[in-house]
Scaffold this active site. Structure first.
Site, PDB file in Angstrom:
ATOM      1  N   CYS A 193       9.300  51.557  -3.529  1.00 53.40           N
ATOM      2  CA  CYS A 193       9.855  50.344  -4.128  1.00 53.40           C
ATOM      3  C   CYS A 193       8.725  49.592  -4.857  1.00 53.40           C
ATOM      4  O   CYS A 193       7.761  49.159  -4.229  1.00 53.40           O
ATOM      5  CB  CYS A 193      10.466  49.501  -3.016  1.00 53.40           C
ATOM      6  SG  CYS A 193      11.197  47.974  -3.593  1.00 53.40           S
ATOM      7  N   ASP A 244       1.270  10.398   3.769  1.00 51.25           N
ATOM      8  CA  ASP A 244       1.952  11.236   4.746  1.00 51.25           C
ATOM      9  C   ASP A 244       0.983  12.290   5.283  1.00 51.25           C
ATOM     10  O   ASP A 244       0.878  13.388   4.766  1.00 51.25           O
ATOM     11  CB  ASP A 244       3.154  11.907   4.075  1.00 51.25           C
ATOM     12  CG  ASP A 244       4.140  12.442   5.100  1.00 51.25           C
ATOM     13  OD1 ASP A 244       3.945  12.163   6.301  1.00 51.25           O
ATOM     14  OD2 ASP A 244       5.083  13.131   4.695  1.00 51.25           O
ATOM     15  N   CYS A 278      18.652  47.098  -2.601  1.00 48.95           N
ATOM     16  CA  CYS A 278      17.441  46.492  -3.145  1.00 48.95           C
ATOM     17  C   CYS A 278      17.567  46.364  -4.669  1.00 48.95           C
ATOM     18  O   CYS A 278      17.897  47.334  -5.341  1.00 48.95           O
ATOM     19  CB  CYS A 278      16.232  47.353  -2.784  1.00 48.95           C
ATOM     20  SG  CYS A 278      14.715  46.750  -3.543  1.00 48.95           S
ATOM     21  N   GLU A 334       0.852  -1.195   0.000  1.00 51.63           N
ATOM     22  CA  GLU A 334       0.000   0.000   0.000  1.00 51.63           C
ATOM     23  C   GLU A 334       0.881   1.235   0.000  1.00 51.63           C
ATOM     24  O   GLU A 334       2.002   1.189   0.499  1.00 51.63           O
ATOM     25  CB  GLU A 334      -0.844   0.039   1.287  1.00 51.63           C
ATOM     26  CG  GLU A 334      -1.821  -1.101   1.404  1.00 51.63           C
ATOM     27  CD  GLU A 334      -2.358  -1.246   2.824  1.00 51.63           C
ATOM     28  OE1 GLU A 334      -2.030  -0.415   3.690  1.00 51.63           O
ATOM     29  OE2 GLU A 334      -3.105  -2.200   3.055  1.00 51.63           O
ATOM     30  N   CYS A 356      13.999  45.774   2.476  1.00 50.07           N
ATOM     31  CA  CYS A 356      14.159  47.044   1.780  1.00 50.07           C
ATOM     32  C   CYS A 356      13.269  48.042   2.516  1.00 50.07           C
ATOM     33  O   CYS A 356      12.064  47.828   2.623  1.00 50.07           O
ATOM     34  CB  CYS A 356      13.714  46.919   0.331  1.00 50.07           C
ATOM     35  SG  CYS A 356      13.486  48.531  -0.443  1.00 50.07           S
ATOM     36  N   CYS A 365      14.813  48.908  -6.279  1.00 47.49           N
ATOM     37  CA  CYS A 365      14.819  50.363  -6.152  1.00 47.49           C
ATOM     38  C   CYS A 365      16.160  50.932  -5.705  1.00 47.49           C
ATOM     39  O   CYS A 365      16.330  52.144  -5.630  1.00 47.49           O
ATOM     40  CB  CYS A 365      13.715  50.823  -5.201  1.00 47.49           C
ATOM     41  SG  CYS A 365      14.089  50.463  -3.481  1.00 47.49           S
ATOM     42  N   TYR A 392      -6.821   2.059   5.892  1.00 47.94           N
ATOM     43  CA  TYR A 392      -5.934   0.945   5.561  1.00 47.94           C
ATOM     44  C   TYR A 392      -5.888  -0.171   6.603  1.00 47.94           C
ATOM     45  O   TYR A 392      -5.022  -1.027   6.553  1.00 47.94           O
ATOM     46  CB  TYR A 392      -4.518   1.465   5.316  1.00 47.94           C
ATOM     47  CG  TYR A 392      -4.007   2.435   6.375  1.00 47.94           C
ATOM     48  CD1 TYR A 392      -3.808   2.034   7.685  1.00 47.94           C
ATOM     49  CD2 TYR A 392      -3.741   3.760   6.035  1.00 47.94           C
ATOM     50  CE1 TYR A 392      -3.346   2.913   8.639  1.00 47.94           C
ATOM     51  CE2 TYR A 392      -3.273   4.653   6.984  1.00 47.94           C
ATOM     52  CZ  TYR A 392      -3.078   4.229   8.282  1.00 47.94           C
ATOM     53  OH  TYR A 392      -2.625   5.097   9.224  1.00 47.94           O
ATOM     54  N   LYS A 417      10.625   3.306   3.385  1.00 49.10           N
ATOM     55  CA  LYS A 417      10.540   4.757   3.178  1.00 49.10           C
ATOM     56  C   LYS A 417      11.461   5.174   2.042  1.00 49.10           C
ATOM     57  O   LYS A 417      12.629   4.767   2.009  1.00 49.10           O
ATOM     58  CB  LYS A 417      10.961   5.487   4.463  1.00 49.10           C
ATOM     59  CG  LYS A 417      10.073   5.129   5.658  1.00 49.10           C
ATOM     60  CD  LYS A 417       9.134   6.239   6.012  1.00 49.10           C
ATOM     61  CE  LYS A 417       9.826   7.215   6.905  1.00 49.10           C
ATOM     62  NZ  LYS A 417       8.927   8.132   7.562  1.00 49.10           N
ATOM     63  N   LYS A 474       2.243   4.587   1.458  1.00 49.05           N
ATOM     64  CA  LYS A 474       2.297   5.125   2.808  1.00 49.05           C
ATOM     65  C   LYS A 474       1.975   6.609   2.706  1.00 49.05           C
ATOM     66  O   LYS A 474       2.806   7.404   2.240  1.00 49.05           O
ATOM     67  CB  LYS A 474       3.673   4.902   3.426  1.00 49.05           C
ATOM     68  CG  LYS A 474       3.739   5.307   4.884  1.00 49.05           C
ATOM     69  CD  LYS A 474       5.033   4.825   5.510  1.00 49.05           C
ATOM     70  CE  LYS A 474       5.028   4.971   7.011  1.00 49.05           C
ATOM     71  NZ  LYS A 474       4.844   6.312   7.489  1.00 49.05           N
TER      72      LYS A 474
HETATM   73  S1  IVH Z   1      -0.621   0.378   8.829  1.00 49.92           S
HETATM   74  C1  IVH Z   1      -0.146  -1.784  12.785  1.00 49.92           C
HETATM   75  N1  IVH Z   1      -0.810   1.383   6.406  1.00 49.92           N
HETATM   76  O1  IVH Z   1       2.261   5.247   8.982  1.00 49.92           O
HETATM   77  C2  IVH Z   1      -0.135  -1.121  11.450  1.00 49.92           C
HETATM   78  N2  IVH Z   1       0.009   2.801   8.123  1.00 49.92           N
HETATM   79  O2  IVH Z   1       4.564   4.413  10.826  1.00 49.92           O
HETATM   80  C3  IVH Z   1      -0.630   0.259  11.488  1.00 49.92           C
HETATM   81  N3  IVH Z   1       0.506   5.095   7.389  1.00 49.92           N
HETATM   82  O3  IVH Z   1       0.754   5.426  12.130  1.00 49.92           O
HETATM   83  C4  IVH Z   1      -0.314   1.122  10.376  1.00 49.92           C
HETATM   84  N4  IVH Z   1      -0.075   4.821   5.283  1.00 49.92           N
HETATM   85  O4  IVH Z   1      -0.133   6.939  10.267  1.00 49.92           O
HETATM   86  C5  IVH Z   1      -0.451   1.618   7.690  1.00 49.92           C
HETATM   87  N5  IVH Z   1      -1.080   2.141   4.226  1.00 49.92           N
HETATM   88  C6  IVH Z   1      -0.731   2.368   5.489  1.00 49.92           C
HETATM   89  C7  IVH Z   1      -0.261   3.635   5.907  1.00 49.92           C
HETATM   90  C8  IVH Z   1       0.114   3.796   7.247  1.00 49.92           C
HETATM   91  C9  IVH Z   1       0.372   5.679   6.194  1.00 49.92           C
HETATM   92  C10 IVH Z   1       1.023   5.768   8.605  1.00 49.92           C
HETATM   93  C11 IVH Z   1       0.140   5.624   9.811  1.00 49.92           C
HETATM   94  C12 IVH Z   1       0.959   4.930  10.852  1.00 49.92           C
HETATM   95  C13 IVH Z   1       2.355   5.188  10.373  1.00 49.92           C
HETATM   96  C14 IVH Z   1       3.248   4.036  10.809  1.00 49.92           C
END
Ligand code: IVH
Length: 670
Positions: A430, A117, A406, A113, A424, A409, A225, A312, A115
């Protein structure tokens, strides 16, 4: 290492990690990358495993970070909210796979999946209805942010279809799309507030806002998720998510089942660049064992499951050549240095420019003209220069010297003590400052002049038709309609809107003047307290700082604005043109002195009025709304779900607790 140095290093690492945790979770101001943080954490974990005599239940290795907010009620998670271990290489992923295969002979599948942010959330549903929304907090207790989450449109309040368990939890990530992030930051900039550093901070800051209305206005989104509960539809994680999709949850379409690590790695490589085309931020890939029974068999450590891991992505870097540095002058006169680079492909887009922030940053990079530099696109959208390859430097190349004058000006730049930016000082002469002030003046939250935008202002200015804000009101129809791309219709629209702006309330006119540090809120406070422009102009520093919420920085800026004769002339002209220079009668009529001198704290949720409205009522009646309880607090205005610690403190200090109705009686509204 000697025993002593080991012990020293452990203590040092613990305190450094605690500090970074605090910066990340409480201040939303991290100073190191996640990768650097993880390296320190790993070092500590290793030392602690090798030297078990130094075990400490309060070590940063023994808990997940905390983002508790004392304003929200704290509730215990039914299932604790674990986090994931991070890896940064394919090799570490293979180790993860090997570890699982050592524990089981069964064949199994992974699910990959994105991740996302943002900030994580746990939702509890009872009989198909949203019951509670809780932040991660410290993993055991989280903040109850249900009222705020209800405002997020993509989260179902009532489930669709059938087949969902009577009670279950679903977890996901609350996100702020890039486009919305840009819009909010522009708005904050206009109001003189510091913009959010990145989408993650913006999302968590918004979710924890004390005003649900603010949350509703900012278009948060969420992907889910993880499903938890007693009788889930299937043994497969992905199959459960697909069921959740039928019930109305937003599930990422970019999720894939993989039969082995090879397929997982292919997925990771595929998304390395593709992820930058998404409208939301992602920082890695989460890999999970699909079978719930195998998940259960593998179990968890104190911090994270053994059946899942996060890969990551490293922040993309590229190296290129610094061609030149240019300097941009903003509305307030702040000068920002910008690096012009040889175009280079980075994270899916061509980068030609990068911000250099300020003179100190240029100095600490040790930047020379023609240098080979490393650019990075991190959580921020604007690329930045993170390093210089000084070995590749031409021996004759010159260090970059910040400009003294500047670029627009020619005025000598100034730098105030304690501030990073150069300014400035030529506010009235300006060009970008003049134009910037005009654009601010006509903007939606200020005078809201329909039909006039940045381009038209540019045109009118370069034609010499307007030199300051007041000149806009002298414009004649034919002067406007003659301009390129404008005609009779546009001219009429602009003149009509200018005419209507004479009715815009004083507080907005005050905001529109663009006095430094006088954003929308401060303008409102000044207008309500001092009633007209003359009083504001004549107020002394002491009188200004005596007003709540007006500090020395704002007061000095106000004094300095009115000490400039140009500004006085400008205000006189605007007054002649008919703009409002005093607060209007109707808003005065609502004022009373019934709560004069009283400090009141509001806690909980109310039936008749929003917290915002109650706050307004306190202020309109001469009272002061405070945010923390002390000996000086006169009343605790308590609603439903009031925080237990607040209640306890109020009782301890003998502060009278009043209900909403009692409060309304105090101001004769009942
Ligand atoms: S699973 C026990 N799936 O990443 C498993 N987390 O470092 C729980 N996050 O706190 C997390 N996308 O905020 C999971 N597809 C995804 C995610 C995800 C983002 C974040 C989430 C979690 C942190 C873990």
């Amino acid at each position: 290492m000697s025993i002593e140095t080991i012990q020293q290093r452990i203590t040092e690492l613990r305190s450094v990690l605690e500090e970074h945790n605090h910066r990340y979770y409480h201040l939303s101001q991290p100073v190191i990358s996640d990768q650097e943080f993880d390296m320190l954490l790993k070092e500590l974990e290793k030392l602690e495993t090798e030297n078990p005599e130094y075990f400490d239940p309060n070590s940063p290795t023994q808990r997940v970070g905390s983002d508790l907010n004392k304003e929200f009620q704290q509730v215990r998670h039914q299932y604790s909210m674990l986090s994931l271990s991070n890896v940064y290489s394919e090799e570490e992923l293979r180790d993860f796979d090997q570890k699982i295969r050592k524990l089981t002979d069964l064949s199994f599948e992974y699910v990959c999946e994105l991740k996302y942010d943002g900030t994580s959330i746990s939702l509890r549903y009872k009989n198909g209805m949203l019951d509670k929304a809780i932040t991660r907090g410290d993993g055991t207790f989280g903040d109850d942010v249900t009222a705020n989450v209800r405002t997020i449109k993509s989260i179902p309040l009532r489930l669709k279809g059938t087949g969902f368990p009577e009670e279950f939890e679903i977890r996901g990530e609350i996100l702020l799309p890039f486009a919305e992030f840009d819009r909010i930051n522009e708005e904050r900039d206009e109001e003189g507030e510091t913009p959010f550093a990145n989408v993650r901070n913006a999302a968590s800051g918004t979710l924890k806002s004390q005003k649900s209305s603010v949350v509703a206005e900012r278009k948060l989104d969420a992907f889910f998720y993880y499903l938890l509960g007693e009788s889930l539809p299937a043994d497969g994680h992905l199959e459960n998510l697909q069921a959740a999709k039928e019930w109305g949850f937003k599930i990422s379409p970019d999720t894939k089942k993989c039969s082995d690590m090879m397929a997982v790695i292919a997925f990771i490589r595929e998304w390395n660049l593709k992820r930058f085309k998404l409208p939301v931020a992602t920082d890695g890939i989460v890999i999970k064992v699909n079978s719930l029974s195998l998940q259960q068999y593998l179990g968890t450590t104190a911090k994270s499951p053994r059946w899942a891991i996060a890969y990551k992505y490293k922040a993309e870097q590229a190296s290129t050549i610094l061609q030149s540095v240019s300097y941009q002058v903003g509305r307030t006169g702040a000068v920002t240095p910008v690096a012009n680079l040889d175009p280079v492909l980075l994270a899916g887009t061509t980068v030609k420019r990068a911000t250099l922030h300020n003179a100190d940053n240029i100095k600490s990079l040790g930047l020379h003209m023609g240098d080979t530099v490393f650019v990075e696109k991190g959580g921020e959208i604007i690329p930045k220069i993170v390093g210089v390859d000084s070995a590749a430097r031409h021996p004759m190349s010159q260090p970059i010297e910040f400009i003294r004058n500047c670029p627009e000006c020619g005025s000598a730049l100034i730098r105030k003590d304690g501030e990073a930016a150069h300014y400035c000082p030529n506010e009235d002469g300006c060009p970008p400052q003049i134009k910037g002030k005009m654009e601010h003046f006509i903007s939606r939250k200020a005078l809201n002049i329909d039909g006039l935008g940045q381009e038209t202002i540019d045109l009118l200015f370069s034609e010499g038709l307007i030199k300051n804000i007041a000149d806009i009101y002298d414009l004649q129809k034919d002067q406007i309609s003659r301009l390129e791309r404008l005609g009779d219709k546009s001219a009429d629209r602009i003149l009509k809107s200018l005419n209507e702006s004479r009715q815009v309330p004083f507080e907005k006119v005050l905001f529109a003047l663009g006095i430094r540090f006088v954003g929308e809120t401060v303008a409102k406070i000044l207008a309500h307290r001092l009633l007209n422009i003359e009083n504001i102009r004549n107020a002394t520093l002491e009188e200004l700082t005596a007003i709540d919420e007006i500090g020395g920085r704002i007061a000095e800026s106000v004094k300095s604005y009115f000490s400039n004769p140009e500004n006085i002339r400008l205000i006189d002209r605007l007054r002649e043109k008919g703009l409002q220079m005093q607060i209007d009668e109707a808003s005065l009529a609502n004022r009373s002195e019934k709560l004069n001198g009283l400090s009141i704290i509001i806690s909980g949720t109310f039936e008749k009025n929003s917290r915002d409205d109650l706050k307004k009522m306190i202020e309109q009646n001469g009272g002061k709304n405070v945010s923390s309880i002390s000996n000086n607090t006169n009343y605790l205005l308590a609603g439903n779900n009031i925080g237990p610690s607040k209640l306890e403190k109020a009782k301890k200090l003998n502060i009278p607790i009043i209900t909403e109705d009692e409060f309304l009686k105090m101001i004769d509204k009942m």
